[in-house]
Write a protein that holds these residues in place. Sequence first.
Motif, PDB file in Angstrom:
ATOM      1  N   TRP A 137       5.396   0.361  -1.558  1.00  0.00           N
ATOM      2  CA  TRP A 137       4.377   0.619  -2.086  1.00  0.00           C
ATOM      3  C   TRP A 137       4.049  -0.009  -3.280  1.00  0.00           C
ATOM      4  O   TRP A 137       2.948  -0.691  -3.425  1.00  0.00           O
ATOM      5  CB  TRP A 137       3.950   2.040  -2.049  1.00  0.00           C
ATOM      6  CG  TRP A 137       2.727   2.675  -2.574  1.00  0.00           C
ATOM      7  CD1 TRP A 137       1.677   2.785  -1.873  1.00  0.00           C
ATOM      8  CD2 TRP A 137       2.167   2.701  -3.910  1.00  0.00           C
ATOM      9  NE1 TRP A 137       0.582   3.313  -2.529  1.00  0.00           N
ATOM     10  CE2 TRP A 137       0.900   3.031  -3.775  1.00  0.00           C
ATOM     11  CE3 TRP A 137       2.659   2.449  -5.180  1.00  0.00           C
ATOM     12  CZ2 TRP A 137      -0.111   3.631  -4.853  1.00  0.00           C
ATOM     13  CZ3 TRP A 137       1.760   2.875  -6.232  1.00  0.00           C
ATOM     14  CH2 TRP A 137       0.401   3.212  -6.046  1.00  0.00           C
ATOM     15  N   GLU A 138       5.099  -0.058  -4.266  1.00  0.00           N
ATOM     16  CA  GLU A 138       4.667  -0.734  -5.456  1.00  0.00           C
ATOM     17  C   GLU A 138       4.697  -2.469  -5.197  1.00  0.00           C
ATOM     18  O   GLU A 138       3.866  -2.988  -5.883  1.00  0.00           O
ATOM     19  CB  GLU A 138       5.847  -0.251  -6.499  1.00  0.00           C
ATOM     20  CG  GLU A 138       5.988   0.942  -6.895  1.00  0.00           C
ATOM     21  CD  GLU A 138       5.160   1.099  -8.059  1.00  0.00           C
ATOM     22  OE1 GLU A 138       4.329   0.277  -8.260  1.00  0.00           O
ATOM     23  OE2 GLU A 138       4.536   2.533  -8.782  1.00  0.00           O
ATOM     24  N   ARG A 179       1.174  -3.269  -4.092  1.00  0.00           N
ATOM     25  CA  ARG A 179       0.209  -3.142  -4.906  1.00  0.00           C
ATOM     26  C   ARG A 179       0.447  -4.442  -5.828  1.00  0.00           C
ATOM     27  O   ARG A 179      -0.637  -4.909  -6.415  1.00  0.00           O
ATOM     28  CB  ARG A 179       0.418  -1.867  -5.887  1.00  0.00           C
ATOM     29  CG  ARG A 179      -0.816  -1.634  -6.850  1.00  0.00           C
ATOM     30  CD  ARG A 179      -0.508  -0.545  -7.457  1.00  0.00           C
ATOM     31  NE  ARG A 179      -1.990  -0.228  -8.338  1.00  0.00           N
ATOM     32  CZ  ARG A 179      -2.037   0.548  -9.421  1.00  0.00           C
ATOM     33  NH1 ARG A 179      -1.021   1.411  -9.733  1.00  0.00           N
ATOM     34  NH2 ARG A 179      -3.068   0.779  -9.937  1.00  0.00           N
ATOM     35  N   CYS A 214      -1.609  -7.131  -4.221  1.00  0.00           N
ATOM     36  CA  CYS A 214      -2.935  -7.249  -4.085  1.00  0.00           C
ATOM     37  C   CYS A 214      -3.265  -7.607  -5.497  1.00  0.00           C
ATOM     38  O   CYS A 214      -4.282  -8.095  -5.569  1.00  0.00           O
ATOM     39  CB  CYS A 214      -3.231  -5.654  -3.907  1.00  0.00           C
ATOM     40  SG  CYS A 214      -3.206  -5.293  -2.001  1.00  0.00           S
ATOM     41  N   ARG A 215      -2.859  -6.971  -6.405  1.00  0.00           N
ATOM     42  CA  ARG A 215      -3.072  -7.415  -7.896  1.00  0.00           C
ATOM     43  C   ARG A 215      -2.958  -9.143  -8.173  1.00  0.00           C
ATOM     44  O   ARG A 215      -3.987  -9.459  -8.950  1.00  0.00           O
ATOM     45  CB  ARG A 215      -2.453  -6.632  -8.848  1.00  0.00           C
ATOM     46  CG  ARG A 215      -2.569  -5.160  -9.124  1.00  0.00           C
ATOM     47  CD  ARG A 215      -1.461  -4.510 -10.153  1.00  0.00           C
ATOM     48  NE  ARG A 215      -2.077  -3.286 -10.421  1.00  0.00           N
ATOM     49  CZ  ARG A 215      -1.327  -2.432 -11.185  1.00  0.00           C
ATOM     50  NH1 ARG A 215      -0.256  -2.789 -11.796  1.00  0.00           N
ATOM     51  NH2 ARG A 215      -1.958  -1.257 -11.550  1.00  0.00           N
ATOM     52  N   ASP A 266      -6.624  -4.925  -5.688  1.00  0.00           N
ATOM     53  CA  ASP A 266      -5.746  -3.736  -5.619  1.00  0.00           C
ATOM     54  C   ASP A 266      -5.674  -2.896  -4.404  1.00  0.00           C
ATOM     55  O   ASP A 266      -6.650  -3.208  -3.345  1.00  0.00           O
ATOM     56  CB  ASP A 266      -6.138  -2.717  -6.730  1.00  0.00           C
ATOM     57  CG  ASP A 266      -4.993  -1.955  -7.471  1.00  0.00           C
ATOM     58  OD1 ASP A 266      -3.728  -1.748  -6.844  1.00  0.00           O
ATOM     59  OD2 ASP A 266      -4.872  -1.550  -8.536  1.00  0.00           O
ATOM     60  N   LEU A 267      -4.871  -1.810  -4.296  1.00  0.00           N
ATOM     61  CA  LEU A 267      -4.796  -1.439  -2.931  1.00  0.00           C
ATOM     62  C   LEU A 267      -6.117  -0.647  -2.675  1.00  0.00           C
ATOM     63  O   LEU A 267      -6.741   0.010  -3.692  1.00  0.00           O
ATOM     64  CB  LEU A 267      -3.515  -0.189  -2.828  1.00  0.00           C
ATOM     65  CG  LEU A 267      -2.116  -0.977  -2.869  1.00  0.00           C
ATOM     66  CD1 LEU A 267      -1.106  -0.080  -2.715  1.00  0.00           C
ATOM     67  CD2 LEU A 267      -1.967  -1.587  -1.361  1.00  0.00           C
ATOM     68  N   GLY A 321      -4.236   2.984  -1.425  1.00  0.00           N
ATOM     69  CA  GLY A 321      -3.819   3.190  -2.980  1.00  0.00           C
ATOM     70  C   GLY A 321      -3.862   4.951  -3.214  1.00  0.00           C
ATOM     71  O   GLY A 321      -4.477   5.182  -4.178  1.00  0.00           O
ATOM     72  N   ILE A 323      -5.258   5.473  -6.988  1.00  0.00           N
ATOM     73  CA  ILE A 323      -4.808   4.528  -8.228  1.00  0.00           C
ATOM     74  C   ILE A 323      -6.115   4.404  -9.329  1.00  0.00           C
ATOM     75  O   ILE A 323      -5.690   3.997 -10.426  1.00  0.00           O
ATOM     76  CB  ILE A 323      -4.462   3.168  -7.722  1.00  0.00           C
ATOM     77  CG1 ILE A 323      -5.463   2.582  -6.797  1.00  0.00           C
ATOM     78  CG2 ILE A 323      -3.266   3.578  -6.743  1.00  0.00           C
ATOM     79  CD1 ILE A 323      -5.236   1.167  -6.297  1.00  0.00           C
ATOM     80  N   CYS A 357       3.742   8.287  -0.568  1.00  0.00           N
ATOM     81  CA  CYS A 357       2.762   7.558  -0.442  1.00  0.00           C
ATOM     82  C   CYS A 357       1.912   7.664   0.785  1.00  0.00           C
ATOM     83  O   CYS A 357       2.360   7.776   1.759  1.00  0.00           O
ATOM     84  CB  CYS A 357       2.838   6.269  -0.852  1.00  0.00           C
ATOM     85  SG  CYS A 357       3.506   5.762  -2.584  1.00  0.00           S
ATOM     86  N   ARG A 393      -0.490  -3.773   4.219  1.00  0.00           N
ATOM     87  CA  ARG A 393      -1.149  -3.272   3.323  1.00  0.00           C
ATOM     88  C   ARG A 393      -2.551  -3.730   3.397  1.00  0.00           C
ATOM     89  O   ARG A 393      -3.089  -4.733   4.036  1.00  0.00           O
ATOM     90  CB  ARG A 393      -0.828  -3.753   1.761  1.00  0.00           C
ATOM     91  CG  ARG A 393      -0.754  -5.373   1.731  1.00  0.00           C
ATOM     92  CD  ARG A 393       0.151  -6.019   0.568  1.00  0.00           C
ATOM     93  NE  ARG A 393       0.365  -7.105   0.589  1.00  0.00           N
ATOM     94  CZ  ARG A 393       1.222  -7.934   1.725  1.00  0.00           C
ATOM     95  NH1 ARG A 393       1.785  -7.336   2.322  1.00  0.00           N
ATOM     96  NH2 ARG A 393       1.172  -8.998   1.499  1.00  0.00           N
ATOM     97  N   CYS A 434      -5.728  -4.583   0.894  1.00  0.00           N
ATOM     98  CA  CYS A 434      -6.220  -4.864  -0.636  1.00  0.00           C
ATOM     99  C   CYS A 434      -7.922  -4.821  -0.449  1.00  0.00           C
ATOM    100  O   CYS A 434      -8.425  -5.157   0.569  1.00  0.00           O
ATOM    101  CB  CYS A 434      -5.840  -6.030  -0.817  1.00  0.00           C
ATOM    102  SG  CYS A 434      -3.970  -6.459  -1.085  1.00  0.00           S
TER     103      CYS A 434
END
Length: 287
Positions: A186-187, A190, A193-194, A199-200, A228, A239, A258, A278, A280
């Motif tokens: 999960w981290e 994210r 995506c950043r 972001d998620l 997220g 988030i 999550c 994921r 995004c």
Amino acid sequence: MSRKPADEAEGVIEDNEYVNAPVRPEDKAPPDRRLLFSSPSLPLLAVCWILLLLIMGLRIYFSSVISEQNVKLIKENQELMKENQELMKENQELSTGKNSELKNVIQELKTENQELKENFTKQITDLEDNWEKFNVSRAQWTIDSYCPADTSKVRRCSACQRGWDQTQKSCYVFHNSEAPPHPKTWEEARENCRGRGADLVVVHDEEEKNVIDGYIRDLYVSKGYWMGLRVEGGTWKWIDGTNLTDASWIEPPAEGHCAVSLPTRTWTSVKCDEKRTRICSQKALSV
């Protein structure tokens, strides 16, 4: 009146007895000493003598102790004076012989400090140049992403990047490859995506949930997509800091879990260190 012979004889006898009686010390002493021997102040005088002797004895004892302490203090003072002389000698050596060494060290430090200043200035200049180049590259990347050129080099701009899907005011991209290294924790998801300026995905209402579920049904992945949403302090939180509004969408919160959106149009709770693909999202531009 004349005395009788008998009386006279008794008087003579008494005088003889007094003359022949033994002499006592009190009788030999002068009148004042006889008075002393017979005086009731004799015990008090004896006590005074005893106290005087005691005081003299204590004085002699303390004089001996003080004298011994004085000798000890004099010896210690001599040792301290000797140590002080040695320290003064060492200080003199430091202020003369080693002073030059200190000057050399100070000069070396000044030289190193100057070199550091020059290197730091150069690094700042390089960073400014790199940042300017980065901004130019990022601006060019943004233009190419949102306003790609066609074969005739004509640019057509859109609200989302090339390859992203727009729904209302948001843009989405679904990473639907489950082949390594695409699945991430999960981290990690994210952070990925950043790195793309997004972001998620965050889902706030039923309408947006239905849109996401529709995409997932078409872009099928067996293990689902990270969103997220995760458990913080025993609560499902997005988030962006908001709480999950509809608890029926997913199981009760469990620490370290999550949210994953499945192709069956349902959400499930899994450990955040498992690996999934994921979704995004980012805000669409106004064009």
